[in-house]
Design a protein around this motif. Sequence first.
Motif, PDB file in Angstrom:
ATOM      1  N   GLU A  41     -23.611  11.145 -32.174  1.00 21.54           N
ATOM      2  CA  GLU A  41     -22.206  11.004 -31.800  1.00 21.54           C
ATOM      3  C   GLU A  41     -21.932   9.750 -30.978  1.00 21.54           C
ATOM      4  O   GLU A  41     -20.910   9.097 -31.165  1.00 21.54           O
ATOM      5  CB  GLU A  41     -21.736  12.225 -30.982  1.00 21.54           C
ATOM      6  CG  GLU A  41     -21.837  13.549 -31.695  1.00 21.54           C
ATOM      7  CD  GLU A  41     -23.220  14.174 -31.612  1.00 21.54           C
ATOM      8  OE1 GLU A  41     -23.459  15.122 -32.372  1.00 21.54           O
ATOM      9  OE2 GLU A  41     -24.066  13.708 -30.824  1.00 21.54           O
ATOM     10  N   ARG A  42     -22.826   9.428 -30.051  1.00 24.24           N
ATOM     11  CA  ARG A  42     -22.555   8.330 -29.112  1.00 24.24           C
ATOM     12  C   ARG A  42     -23.599   7.235 -29.115  1.00 24.24           C
ATOM     13  O   ARG A  42     -23.472   6.266 -28.374  1.00 24.24           O
ATOM     14  CB  ARG A  42     -22.442   8.889 -27.690  1.00 24.24           C
ATOM     15  CG  ARG A  42     -21.206   9.763 -27.526  1.00 24.24           C
ATOM     16  CD  ARG A  42     -20.889  10.097 -26.097  1.00 24.24           C
ATOM     17  NE  ARG A  42     -20.900   8.952 -25.210  1.00 24.24           N
ATOM     18  CZ  ARG A  42     -21.138   9.025 -23.917  1.00 24.24           C
ATOM     19  NH1 ARG A  42     -21.413  10.174 -23.357  1.00 24.24           N
ATOM     20  NH2 ARG A  42     -21.114   7.949 -23.160  1.00 24.24           N
ATOM     21  N   GLY A  43     -24.669   7.392 -29.868  1.00 25.91           N
ATOM     22  CA  GLY A  43     -25.748   6.415 -29.792  1.00 25.91           C
ATOM     23  C   GLY A  43     -26.481   6.591 -28.475  1.00 25.91           C
ATOM     24  O   GLY A  43     -26.594   7.695 -27.954  1.00 25.91           O
ATOM     25  N   PRO A  44     -26.997   5.502 -27.881  1.00 23.00           N
ATOM     26  CA  PRO A  44     -27.744   5.618 -26.630  1.00 23.00           C
ATOM     27  C   PRO A  44     -26.843   6.025 -25.456  1.00 23.00           C
ATOM     28  O   PRO A  44     -25.789   5.445 -25.241  1.00 23.00           O
ATOM     29  CB  PRO A  44     -28.297   4.203 -26.410  1.00 23.00           C
ATOM     30  CG  PRO A  44     -28.227   3.541 -27.749  1.00 23.00           C
ATOM     31  CD  PRO A  44     -27.053   4.148 -28.441  1.00 23.00           C
ATOM     32  N   VAL A  45     -27.307   7.034 -24.719  1.00 25.03           N
ATOM     33  CA  VAL A  45     -26.606   7.514 -23.531  1.00 25.03           C
ATOM     34  C   VAL A  45     -27.615   7.453 -22.381  1.00 25.03           C
ATOM     35  O   VAL A  45     -28.743   7.935 -22.513  1.00 25.03           O
ATOM     36  CB  VAL A  45     -26.112   8.970 -23.715  1.00 25.03           C
ATOM     37  CG1 VAL A  45     -25.406   9.472 -22.471  1.00 25.03           C
ATOM     38  CG2 VAL A  45     -25.228   9.090 -24.951  1.00 25.03           C
ATOM     39  N   SER A  46     -27.220   6.882 -21.270  1.00 20.26           N
ATOM     40  CA  SER A  46     -28.139   6.760 -20.139  1.00 20.26           C
ATOM     41  C   SER A  46     -28.494   8.139 -19.584  1.00 20.26           C
ATOM     42  O   SER A  46     -27.692   9.079 -19.629  1.00 20.26           O
ATOM     43  CB  SER A  46     -27.521   5.909 -19.029  1.00 20.26           C
ATOM     44  OG  SER A  46     -26.504   6.635 -18.361  1.00 20.26           O
TER      45      SER A  46
END
Length: 129
Positions: A41-46
């Motif tokens: 959904e968002r790609g990389p998330v910290s």
Amino acid sequence: MIEDEQALVDAEAAFNRAMVTNDPAKIRRCISADWVLVTTERGPVSGTAVLDAIASGTLIHDSMTKQSIVVRALGDTGFVTGRGQNTGWFRGVPISADEWITDIYRRVDGRWLCELTHLTPASASDETA
């Protein structure tokens, strides 16, 4: 299974248990300071964003399981891949997922810490490895 691979299996189990506590401090003990979650959904998330969502109650995990695990230790780097299911809540709405999950670990001071988690949605027709 060699000793390092068993240690990775144990680290993975601890990470899953920590996630369902919804306690950022317990989760933090299983991940590196730079941990990243990669979602469709968002790609990389910290990791900071994920832990903040958990701390605020925006994201809650009720269950988390993994099966068909492939484990490899390559020096101080290793990975665990398996088919995982989880349930919980996101912004007050029930969620559930059936995913292929790969966690990449790095050994730091004798402990395996997750550096990156990559999620890929599974389909009902997927065969387990």
